[in-house]
Design an enzyme around this catalytic site. Structure first.
Site, PDB file in Angstrom:
ATOM      1  N   VAL A  34      52.449  37.198  49.299  1.00 27.68           N
ATOM      2  CA  VAL A  34      53.488  38.173  49.646  1.00 27.68           C
ATOM      3  C   VAL A  34      53.890  38.045  51.114  1.00 27.68           C
ATOM      4  O   VAL A  34      55.076  38.010  51.448  1.00 27.68           O
ATOM      5  CB  VAL A  34      53.006  39.605  49.339  1.00 27.68           C
ATOM      6  CG1 VAL A  34      54.029  40.637  49.830  1.00 27.68           C
ATOM      7  CG2 VAL A  34      52.766  39.774  47.849  1.00 27.68           C
ATOM      8  N   GLY A  43      49.119  29.544  36.693  1.00 24.72           N
ATOM      9  CA  GLY A  43      49.136  30.458  37.830  1.00 24.72           C
ATOM     10  C   GLY A  43      49.673  31.838  37.519  1.00 24.72           C
ATOM     11  O   GLY A  43      49.838  32.664  38.424  1.00 24.72           O
ATOM     12  N   GLU A  67      45.175  35.432  37.122  1.00 24.98           N
ATOM     13  CA  GLU A  67      44.113  35.170  38.093  1.00 24.98           C
ATOM     14  C   GLU A  67      42.887  34.588  37.388  1.00 24.98           C
ATOM     15  O   GLU A  67      42.761  34.660  36.154  1.00 24.98           O
ATOM     16  CB  GLU A  67      43.724  36.466  38.806  1.00 24.98           C
ATOM     17  CG  GLU A  67      44.860  37.173  39.507  1.00 24.98           C
ATOM     18  CD  GLU A  67      45.277  36.471  40.788  1.00 24.98           C
ATOM     19  OE1 GLU A  67      44.511  35.611  41.274  1.00 24.98           O
ATOM     20  OE2 GLU A  67      46.365  36.779  41.303  1.00 24.98           O
ATOM     21  N   LYS A  82      51.420  50.859  37.752  1.00 27.60           N
ATOM     22  CA  LYS A  82      52.867  50.866  37.921  1.00 27.60           C
ATOM     23  C   LYS A  82      53.534  52.023  37.181  1.00 27.60           C
ATOM     24  O   LYS A  82      54.398  52.708  37.744  1.00 27.60           O
ATOM     25  CB  LYS A  82      53.442  49.526  37.455  1.00 27.60           C
ATOM     26  CG  LYS A  82      52.966  48.341  38.278  1.00 27.60           C
ATOM     27  CD  LYS A  82      53.326  47.012  37.630  1.00 27.60           C
ATOM     28  CE  LYS A  82      52.802  45.831  38.410  1.00 27.60           C
ATOM     29  NZ  LYS A  82      53.052  44.546  37.719  1.00 27.60           N
TER      30      LYS A  82
END
Length: 463
Positions: A34, A207, A210, A225
């Site tokens: 990020v 990818g 994880e 979320k």
């Protein structure tokens, strides 16, 4: 000759003007996926970003475990440290971008920044789901903003849509596919007939998942979320601890195939629905694999993509679609939050968009999350039986247990794994979870039943 003094037409300068003319100074904790994406997009699109923000936005300090790696990303013009608190409290930092993740230490850094009078931007949904009420209260006390668009469905501006674009609406429900890893796995199970374990291995190799995928496949990430979306939709505190969470680890390929036979597809959904009927007055807050009609828009959200639907009484149903993960996709949301922070100069707290969409005095602290037994949906049941002739007996027995049966049929033989006996597929009309649980528990002892009964919810998400 006497002349009246000429009044300047230019606005008079002030300390606030001086602040507005210099760049917004950003300190960042973490320079991984990020953080690095945020730096790249800030550098690449600086002119457009400054034009929208009204001032520049400059990364001035970064905290990282490896200073050498950090320097390889940001160069030599950014101050580096391995002390997160130095970034959180430095006087030359205006806003903290928390990009390290986790809940414990991140909470301490964020609260320290808030106490130091700094705004905070984060894409850390776990942090806000677990500690959000405390963090937002501290931010109100110190008059700073906490922005978190990147925490939910990264490239989709769903938080802004709920807090700003849909403010005229009484929100009835929010639901969506908000975890890209599980959506990729379910897409592979449907499209290629893979088992769960094989689909997960592919997700890890590419990818999307994880090495430890627990948060994704057990539904925890999606629960973080949907908890934040529910708070913004209904003006309630963040109540992650009350969410009902079920992942996809027990989902069988047989049920994916049987759902297709019935005209449905299975998706891991986060659902927040306001209920005011009879004795139920609260919010259903849940994550579970559910059947969605194959004709529904959400049924066509595949791979690692995300989509969120919102039902408002005025706007009707709106849908938001986009990438749910990715370095620059998350950076897009983080920088949008930084632009909002850059525009705050000279505003009071009362003039700003509230952290959860509602001003504190309007928050409904008493709005409860309804218990699992009170959830009201349609259901899918797969019932193993000894002989195909027992299909009618299963349907009749469920109807006698007050389960409103809509459809009963046998699973197609081509959907069955080798050695499997006949399977009765049942779709119900909407019914309380408590009724279904009691009926399924009793059905397990029925002489026609040859094995464990599988149940999944069916979400129609009506307009």
């Amino acid at each position: 000759m006497y002349r009246d003094p000429v009044q300047s037409l230019e606005p008079q300068s002030s300390p606030a003007d001086a602040v507005a003319t210099r760049p917004l100074r950003v300190g960042m904790i973490g320079i991984g996926t990020v953080g690095a994406g945020t730096f790249r997009v800030l550098a690449r699109n600086q002119a457009e970003i400054a034009g929208r923000a009204g001032r520049g936005i400059k990364l001035v300090m970064v905290c990282a475990r490896s200073l050498a790696r950090a320097m390889s990303v940001v160069g030599t013009d950014v101050a580096l440290t391995n002390d997160p608190m130095q970034v959180a409290t430095h006087p030359d930092v205006d806003v903290l971008v928390e990009a390290a993740g986790g809940t414990g230490p991140a909470r301490d850094w964020v609260l320290a920044a808030i106490r130091a009078g700094k705004h905070v931007v984060t894409a850390n949904k776990a942090l806000l789901a677990v500690h959000g009420n405390e963090i937002f209260a501290a931010a109100r006390q110190h008059g700073v903003a906490v922005a978190y668009e990147g925490a939910v469905a990264v490239s989709i501006p769903i938080v802004k849509a709920l807090r700003e674009g849909l403010t005229a609406n009484r929100i009835e429900w929010v639901a969506g596919i908000i975890n890209g890893t599980t959506n990729f796995i379910l897409s592979k199970m449907r499209d290629e007939g893979l088992g769960f374990a094989e689909a997960l291995s592919q997700a890890q190799a590419l990818g999307y998942a994880e090495a430890d995928p627990t948060f994704d496949i057990e539904g925890i990430d999606a629960a973080h979320k949907i908890t934040l979306l529910a708070a913004n939709a209904f003006g309630m505190p963040v109540r992650f601890a009350d969410a009902q969470v079920e992942g996809i680890t027990r989902l069988q390929g047989l049920d994916v195939a049987c759902a297709e036979q019935l005209g449905y597809r299975i998706k891991l959904l986060g659902v927040a629905r306001r209920r005011k009927d009879g004795d139920a007055d609260g919010v259903e807050l849940r994550v579970q694999p559910a059947l969605v009609p194959a004709t529904h828009l959400l049924a066509h959200v595949n791979g690692s993509m995300n989509a969120v639907m919102v039902k408002g009484d005025a706007a009707g149903v709106t849908m938001f679609y986009g990438a749910g993960a990715g370095s620059e996709q998350t950076a897009s949301a983080v920088i949008a939050d930084l632009v909002d922070v850059a525009r705050l100069n000279g505003t009071t707290t009362a003039q700003r968009v509230p952290h959860l969409g509602f001003h504190p005095q309007a928050m409904n602290e008493q709005l409860a999350v309804l218990p699992r037994a009170a959830v009201h949906t349609r259901h899918y049941l797969r019932v193993p039986v000894h002989t195909a002739q027992q299909v009618e007996a299963v349907g009749a027995w469920l109807a006698a247990q007050q389960v409103p049966v809509q459809r009963v049929e046998l699973a197609c033989e081509k959907a069955l794994p080798a050695g499997s006996g006949p399977q009765v597929l049942v779709l119900t009309d909407a019914v309380g979870q408590a009724t279904v649980d009691l009926a399924v528990h009793a059905l397990a002892a029925h002489p026609a039943v040859a094995g464990p009964v599988v149940t999944l919810r069916v979400e129609v998400l009506e307009g």
